[in-house]
Design a protein around this motif. Structure first.
Motif, PDB file in Angstrom:
ATOM      1  N   GLN A 174       0.722  -1.216   0.035  1.00 11.44           N
ATOM      2  CA  GLN A 174       0.174   0.046  -0.056  1.00 11.44           C
ATOM      3  C   GLN A 174       0.784   1.107   0.022  1.00 11.44           C
ATOM      4  N   VAL A 182       8.216   2.773   9.424  1.00  9.55           N
ATOM      5  CA  VAL A 182       7.794   2.127  10.603  1.00  9.55           C
ATOM      6  C   VAL A 182       8.663   1.085  10.648  1.00  9.55           C
TER       7      VAL A 182
ATOM      8  N   VAL B  91       0.132   7.278   5.570  1.00  8.92           N
ATOM      9  CA  VAL B  91      -0.261   6.445   6.053  1.00  8.92           C
ATOM     10  C   VAL B  91      -0.644   5.083   5.077  1.00  8.92           C
ATOM     11  N   PHE B  92      -0.938   4.118   5.636  1.00  9.40           N
ATOM     12  CA  PHE B  92      -1.455   3.063   4.871  1.00  9.40           C
ATOM     13  C   PHE B  92      -2.839   3.110   4.771  1.00  9.40           C
ATOM     14  N   PRO B  93      -3.386   3.477   3.184  1.00  6.85           N
ATOM     15  CA  PRO B  93      -4.882   3.860   2.991  1.00  6.85           C
ATOM     16  C   PRO B  93      -5.569   2.860   3.047  1.00  6.85           C
ATOM     17  N   LEU B  94      -5.416   1.566   2.673  1.00  5.02           N
ATOM     18  CA  LEU B  94      -6.432   0.615   2.905  1.00  5.02           C
ATOM     19  C   LEU B  94      -6.402  -0.181   4.208  1.00  5.02           C
ATOM     20  N   MET B  95      -5.692   0.262   5.158  1.00  5.51           N
ATOM     21  CA  MET B  95      -5.797  -0.373   6.335  1.00  5.51           C
ATOM     22  C   MET B  95      -6.651   0.321   7.566  1.00  5.51           C
ATOM     23  N   ASP B  99      -4.862  -0.839  12.686  1.00 10.69           N
ATOM     24  CA  ASP B  99      -3.655  -1.521  12.065  1.00 10.69           C
ATOM     25  C   ASP B  99      -2.650  -0.798  11.639  1.00 10.69           C
ATOM     26  N   LEU B 103       1.170  -1.478  13.014  1.00 12.90           N
ATOM     27  CA  LEU B 103       2.276  -1.413  12.159  1.00 12.90           C
ATOM     28  C   LEU B 103       3.461  -0.639  12.777  1.00 12.90           C
ATOM     29  N   GLY B 104       2.864   0.583  13.373  1.00 13.26           N
ATOM     30  CA  GLY B 104       4.012   1.565  13.702  1.00 13.26           C
ATOM     31  C   GLY B 104       4.915   0.777  14.875  1.00 13.26           C
ATOM     32  N   TYR B 106       5.541  -2.411  14.713  1.00 10.07           N
ATOM     33  CA  TYR B 106       6.070  -3.526  14.117  1.00 10.07           C
ATOM     34  C   TYR B 106       7.526  -3.959  14.579  1.00 10.07           C
ATOM     35  N   THR B 107       8.232  -2.898  15.012  1.00 13.32           N
ATOM     36  CA  THR B 107       9.583  -3.426  15.637  1.00 13.32           C
ATOM     37  C   THR B 107       9.539  -3.665  17.092  1.00 13.32           C
ATOM     38  N   GLY B 137      -7.256   5.851   4.646  1.00 15.36           N
ATOM     39  CA  GLY B 137      -7.353   6.565   3.483  1.00 15.36           C
ATOM     40  C   GLY B 137      -8.607   7.292   3.476  1.00 15.36           C
ATOM     41  N   ARG B 151       1.506   6.887  15.002  1.00 17.08           N
ATOM     42  CA  ARG B 151       2.124   5.835  14.698  1.00 17.08           C
ATOM     43  C   ARG B 151       3.686   5.890  14.863  1.00 17.08           C
ATOM     44  N   MET B 155       6.118   3.643  18.640  1.00 15.55           N
ATOM     45  CA  MET B 155       7.465   2.960  18.618  1.00 15.55           C
ATOM     46  C   MET B 155       8.114   3.276  20.065  1.00 15.55           C
TER      47      MET B 155
END
Lengths: 291, 257
Positions: A174, A182, B91-95, B99, B103-104, B106-107, B137, B151, B155
């Protein structure tokens, strides 16, 4: 011939196309590049299984052989991505396309060198057995193809929705830049996606070889799967499967009802029709992505 | 004074043959908000991207708490605690919003403390709470900016790099975003490096600032000093030029003093 019988055979064929199309879409979604070696990866995986399982090969139990071939193909795809595709990172997409076409040729000729150019068949435990429902004969191989495809697609769906890595792969497709920001290891994920599509290609290859014969040129089936992916809407996983099923079902019907030779054209005719009527494919995400 | 948290020394970055950073050195102390000002093409975004490893530095060094991270991969730099809030939200538009936030993180692998973090973050961004299930989105620009900041916050970074957080937002929203930035800095002690074109807004919340021009630092000082400097007032804050100072038909040269 009973149209229903044609439909069943077509669905099983369609599953193979669908799995191949799935491989196309997986790689396209995660890396924005089209892997034209997909069909050759299928062929290569099938040959590996064949030499592991067949009696004049290593004669391993079927399940064991398939698992080893899948693992080997996953590693091979991972390494291919890491050593060749990754070097083109940031280059125009066209160079990636040419590279994958070249990779396909290389795989085809390596397969020819190792296994010869004669068509060979995979010895499977379910060959030649069938269930009969009235006038419909349902081969075990057809049943296995359909069941395995459904399981695999379901598994992939769960993987993308519920696992951390799957979610990260969606994120890469995406917005790749944001994925970097991230802390998602984007490059490693591309390799993993290649490994996953190597796995689906091998499974498709095993299913394909189980239903007929395979030779190094079988990789050209990938072009038909590409048409299937376009029909379904490039970039949509369910679309890939549906596109594959459409191509699979249309082929035998065209063969039976249309004049000779038209069945070969049918998938591409449908692809053209879809491109004209609904350019983004049947299941497109374009409408949502415009936000 | 204690050792600075982030030290950038003589950083040089190229876009192909184009030299975008020509030896930039900046320092950010723990708990500070520092801003980098500059016009379009001055190299502000390039500086942040080089720090977070998206672009490779040709020369120079980036060190976080004394540890050089210049050659690290982007994901490794995030793991060191440098969070980047990119220009234009990204950003991640389709999430869903949730979510996106996960994902932010993730680490990070400690799920329970991520959940605690989420509660803290929602305190600062109430608009995101009711939109957790909404696709990112479909959020407004201001909400997307808040999501991007949230996001990065999840972290639990040592330092946050903010690239023009007010870009494309209404003045009211810009003020709101900067208020949140200030609160995050004061309450949670998050160190921030903010890049801005909108000098006045940025200087109001910062303790120090740097001015970047054509890939070089041409001026640095405390926020008060920067606000007082004649050239800054003229070129960034839009103060009227004194006609006698420009000396008739000659274009006055910027000296940044």
């Amino acid at each position: 011939m009973d149209p229903l019988q044609l439909l069943v055979g077509g669905l099983a064929n369609g599953c193979v196309y669908g799995l191949l199309a799935l491989g196309f879409v997986l790689i396209y979604k995660a890396t924005e590049a089209v892997n034209f070696a997909q069909g050759d990866m299928m062929m290569f995986g099938a040959f590996m299984t064949l030499s592991l399982v067949n009696q004049d090969g290593y004669n391993l139990p079927f399940g064991v052989g398939v698992c080893i071939a899948i693992a080997a193909m996953a590693v091979l795809s991972y390494v291919l991505e890491m050593t060749f595709i990754r070097r083109l990172f940031g280059q125009p997409q066209f160079s990636v396309v040419v590279l994958t076409i070249a990779l396909g040729f290389v795989l085809r000729f390596i397969a020819g060198l190792i296994w010869g150019h004669e068509p060979q068949s995979l010895e499977t435990p379910f060959a030649g057995r069938a269930l009969t429902f009235g006038s419909i004969v349902l081969g075990y191989d057809d049943i296995v193809v359909i069941v395995v495809t459904l399981l695999l697609v379901g598994g992939l769906y769960l993987f993308f929705i519920y696992t951390r890595v799957g979610l990260a792969m969606q994120a890469c497709s995406q917005n790749q830049l944001a994925a970097y920001y991230v802390g998602i290891p984007v490059k490693r994920l591309s390799s993993i996606v290649w490994a996953v599509s190597g796995v689906t290609a091998t499974i498709a290859g095993v299913l394909f070889a189980a239903k007929g014969t395979i030779d190094p040129a079988s990789g050209l089936l990938g072009i038909k799967a590409f048409a299937a992916a376009v029909i379904g809407g490039f970039g949509s996983l369910p679309g890939a499967l549906i596109g594959g099923l459409i191509v699979g079902v249309v082929e035998p019907l065209a063969q039976f009802y249309a004049p000779t030779g038209y069945s070969q054209i049918a998938p591409y005719a449908i692809m053209l029709l879809v491109l004209v009527v609904r350019p983004a494919g049947i299941f497109s995400q374009v409408a949502q992505k415009k936000v | 004074m204690a050792e600075p948290l982030l030290v950038v020394q003589n950083l040089e970055t190229y876009y192909g043959p184009v030299m975008a950073l020509r030896g930039v050195s900046i320092e950010v102390n723990r708990g500070e908000i520092v801003c980098v000002l500059g016009a379009n093409g001055a190299g502000k975004t390039t500086l942040l991207r080089t720090i977070s490893g998206i672009l490779d530095a040709h020369k120079g060094q980036v060190a976080l708490a004394g540890k050089p991270v210049t050659t690290f991969a982007p994901e490794a730099i995030v793991r060191e605690g440098i969070a980047h809030v990119p220009q234009g939200r990204e950003v991640f538009p389709l999430m869903s919003v949730l979510d996106n936030l996960m994902l932010g993180a993730y680490t990070r692998r400690d799920r329970s403390s991520i959940m605690q973090e989420l509660d803290v973050i929602f305190n600062y961004f109430p608009a995101l709470v009711e939109r957790q299930k909404q696709l990112a989105g479909t959020l407004s620009g201001g909400q997307q900016q808040m999501l991007a900041i949230a996001r990065a916050l999840i972290m639990r970074p040592n330092i946050m790099l903010l690239d023009e957080p007010g870009l494309g937002l209404s003045p009211k929203l810009v003020a709101e975003i900067y208020q949140i930035i200030t609160r995050l800095n004061q309450d949670l002690g998050v160190t921030m490096l903010v890049v801005e074109q909108n000098a006045r807004t940025a200087l109001e919340v910062s303790s120090r600032g740097y001015v970047l021009e054509l890939g070089r630092v041409v001026f640095d000082g405390s926020a008060a000093q920067l606000l007082d400097t004649a050239d800054i007032q003229e070129f960034f804050l839009g103060a009227a030029q004194n006609p006698s100072a420009t000396g008739g038909r000659w274009k006055r040269k910027k000296t940044w003093r």
